[in-house]
Write an enzyme that holds these catalytic residues in place. Structure first.
Site, mmCIF file in Angstrom:
data_model
loop_
_atom_site.group_PDB
_atom_site.id
_atom_site.type_symbol
_atom_site.label_atom_id
_atom_site.label_comp_id
_atom_site.label_asym_id
_atom_site.label_seq_id
_atom_site.Cartn_x
_atom_site.Cartn_y
_atom_site.Cartn_z
ATOM 1 C CG PHE A 205 -2.167 0.921 0.887
ATOM 2 C CD1 PHE A 205 -3.041 0.526 0.940
ATOM 3 C CD2 PHE A 205 -1.256 2.626 1.699
ATOM 4 C CE1 PHE A 205 -3.810 2.340 0.250
ATOM 5 C CE2 PHE A 205 -2.463 3.721 1.547
ATOM 6 C CZ PHE A 205 -3.728 3.588 0.814
ATOM 7 C CG ASP A 314 5.881 4.100 1.627
ATOM 8 O OD1 ASP A 314 5.682 5.000 2.073
ATOM 9 O OD2 ASP A 314 4.378 3.749 1.238
ATOM 10 C CE LYS A 345 -0.289 5.873 7.302
ATOM 11 N NZ LYS A 345 -1.412 5.663 7.757
ATOM 12 C CB THR A 369 0.155 25.884 -4.320
ATOM 13 O OG1 THR A 369 -0.109 25.605 -5.688
ATOM 14 C CG2 THR A 369 0.273 26.987 -3.623
#
Lengths: 487, 487
Positions: A205, A314, A345, A369
């Site tokens: 995931f 990851d 997280k 941005t």
């Protein structure tokens, strides 16, 4: 066993918080307390109200965050839970932690909280200093550069992009991109938009945006109906537990997975869609708490180097201390570090660390941005300070060991219900025998005041804050016993 | 012309902010003041320091946000600029706005600022009420549902996903997905990961993550080396100005673009990669301030309905009032509203509004850990309150008209330099004759105390806060005259 005689680790004091409550002090409760059916009537009303403006099907409870404290959440119906889910593993220190409250109450931080800058063009005066006192303090070894982002998915998407830039720059051998590349990319065509792929793992995931989702293979509901890149997917090891009793089988499992990884590198090279990067979780946190061995990851490092592909680790879910090391990949003792490490997280800010060779050669290539949010970095700074000053990683290793010992006892006690207790730090799990038992078990744990969730299709996922101590383990195990006894 | 005799619009008072500064009061300066070379020595030092840990090539200046106020930014070298770029169009009310400071100083908000929830599973007690007092107040007509996200790219990615869900659900005619779909999607293969496409426009910008980037076609540097979906790209109108002198040509331009849009629907249907959604900006804010007419967008609405594709209006840059309407698409008077409207930037929170038929049929389909951030929603609530109480949209329409009149005068005065003055509200632009003049013009404007940026390859992009009034227009035009006179 359930007593906490050895609980010598200093618990975090949750100091009086006059601003938060009419009560003069707020202290973590001693135990959960469930006073209504779940969800309670107030939650049910609010779920119904919310459902008028969006799909509320995933909402479990409405929470009174003002009343939640430390490792305990309090819902709008007055139910108090020990929280071992911590907002999908995203709460670093617990609810209403005094160090974080101090950040918000400090008048010096007002400007940071109201003036969100475009960090890539007009960073604030103290930006470099903030990087140095937060992210760079905990940079993984060998990864000296960092790029902030707003969330985990954007962190992964941009790490993948940085890998593709690096791969194509190598291919150009220092030459500038051709006019054909510059023009074709605007039309989504190669060679400017090249046929490159990213290898990921079955059960992995990495997020739900189109690039990250092409690397995600956890559940159908995450992927159904979304167009995807045809990128290679390798098997992730599924070990037999306890590990020390299945060394040979598990090693063979590692070797089988690595062999497929090697094959896929070849296959996609032949398909003219070479693998620019491989992305992997140290522990598959969504796909069922699947762990990979140090040997497996050393082999991954070897194979990615051999194929000149980037190795992206990851750590969105595993990072920031829950495994007892700041970064889970530190457990592997790699000789050559991963090339990039993504985070979010519990780090409050998203982003990724990377080696200097993965720095984009030009500005505006990794850009948006906001590029993160200094309002989160000032909170992260406080979190890191608490982690080190209060030696929370030591505490997590202790509570983690204690938790795992207790989970193994639970497994022995309820062999018809659960198996495969495993974990690093408090990043722990136990499998129910079936999916049905998983649903039932989680429901009963809720009723006994443990807020928890699943991973994969039969796993109980334990994701605590970094202030989770042995006394919390005792409460958890006590409630597990009550819940499992009923089953 | 440069005087502000007609400046009857009440300027926003920036009240004393004792917490922010040792000075007893902070007031917007009357004019810019440049006291060093640009970038100044302190900015240069910080850029060098930053460059040790990331590519700092896009950084222009380091800013002292504590000293910045209203429409003026102050850099670390003490230079004061009138800001017509507003952090890439993302500052709603100006720097250190008192209403936003009040939100941060309100003790009732501490819990929201320190406890970021997983909104999809455990929303806070006041979440529905917050939605009702912020996002739902300004929901575009006909779009009664809303999903929050963290940033613009994620908003676009998820709107695209919602469109694909809707498209495939229609195709299934109410049936459940097949086992083949559920299995194949996990392997990135059709039919579960279907061959669907999203139509976008040449010159468009929708973000830089893999899905959004496949719809972005502004500059090569945004796209080079990133794998892309082969999705259809239609031409966006490029009008001749002034509009009233080129009605016929511009109408013909609209018709040519629409004809290509219709062709692409057919072409991708035949390629077995049908168009599930079309995404478009009301004004191409990154690609050169290209405007589309009401006629063009009415035709887009007609063609998307005919082809049963979702019409997504990307208002990340145009939304939240800068065009004088809360949403730029309100200018078109569509009979049938767009199906989804994405937002971020000045809205502080990302997200998208959508019609009820675009609600995913199941939970966890549009989902991620945070799903937005209530800490931004409480600020947005204050922003919306100020916009309405202080009638800022009226003010923006007035300042916008005044600005455009003045830009047209500038164009007449410097015909060898600039042309094509255009705008809606203060979302305005003027083209330089060449790319070289664009660089030179922006540099000189900086020297004269106007912080600004470009769009496309020769455009000056004007993006003000919503408190930009006629007196600010006067300052801008005065400085433009000084800068352009030198050229």
């Amino acid at each position: 066993m359930m007593s906490s005689k050895l609980n010598f680790v200093r618990n975090i004091a949750f100091l009086p918080q006059r601003m938060l409550s009419a009560n003069a002090t707020m202290q973590e409760p001693e135990a959960p307390k469930i006073v209504t059916k779940l969800p309670g009537p107030k939650s049910l009303d609010l779920i119904k109200e919310l459902d008028a403006v969006q799909n509320s099907g995933a909402v479990q409870l409405f929470i009174d965050y003002e009343k939640s404290i430390g490792n305990y959440i309090v819902d709008v119906d007055g139910n108090t839970f020990l929280d071992i889910y911590s907002q999908i593993a995203s709460v670093p220190l617990g609810y209403n932690h005094p160090a974080m409250i101090d950040v918000i109450k400090n008048p010096k931080n007002i400007s940071t909280l109201v003036n969100r800058p475009a960090l890539g063009v007009l960073p604030p005066r103290d930006f470099v200093q903030r990087l140095k006192s937060s992210l760079l303090v905990i940079a993984p070894q060998g990864l000296s550069e960092v790029q902030t982002m707003a969330c985990g998915s954007c962190s992964v998407e941009n790490a993948l992009k940085a890998a593709c830039f690096w791969y194509q720059q190598k291919k150009r051998g220092g030459e500038s991109p051709s006019d054909e590349e510059l023009e074709s990319c605007l039309w989504n065509q190669s060679p400017g938009a090249p046929n490159l792929s990213v290898m990921s793992f079955s059960g992995g995931f990495h997020g739900r945006t189109f690039g990250a989702l092409s690397c995600t293979h956890s559940k159908s509901i995450h992927k159904l109906d979304v167009p995807s890149f045809d990128w290679p997917i390798a098997p992730y090891p599924r070990y037999k537990y306890p590990l020390h009793e299945h060394k040979q089988e598990n090693k063979a499992m590692d070797d089988r997975c690595i062999a497929v990884v090697e094959d896929l590198f070849e296959k996609y090279k032949k398909k003219d869609c070479p693998v620019a990067a491989l992305i992997v979780e140290p522990i598959q946190g969504e796909g069922g708490d699947n762990h990979g061995s140090s040997y497996f990851f050393k082999e991954i490092r070897r194979v990615t180097r051999k194929n000149e592909a980037a190795f992206i680790c990851d750590e969105v879910q595993t990072g920031c201390g829950a495994t007892g090391r700041f970064w889970a990949h530190e457990h592997w003792n790699l000789q050559t570090p991963p090339d990039m490490v993504t985070f979010s997280k519990k780090m409050l800010s998203g982003g990724f660390f990377y080696k200097p060779e993965f720095r984009p050669d030009k500005p505006y290539r990794i850009f948006n941005t906001w590029l993160g949010d200094p309002a989160k970095m000032i909170l992260l700074e406080a979190v890191i300070d608490v982690i080190f000053k209060q030696k929370l990683l030591d505490q997590i290793r202790d509570s983690g060991d204690y938790l795992l010992d207790n989970l193994i006892e639970i497994e022995k006690k309820y062999p018809q219900l659960v198996e495969n207790a495993r974990g690093k730090g408090t990043f722990a799990a136990i499998d129910f025998k079936t999916s049905e038992l998983q649903s039932e078990g989680i429901k009963r744990l809720h009723k006994h005041g443990i807020h928890c969730g699943g991973s994969g299709n039969r796993t109980l996922r334990i994701r605590t804050t970094l202030t989770f101590s042995k006394k919390h383990v005792d409460v958890l195990i006590d409630r597990m016993n009550r819940a499992f006894y009923e089953m």
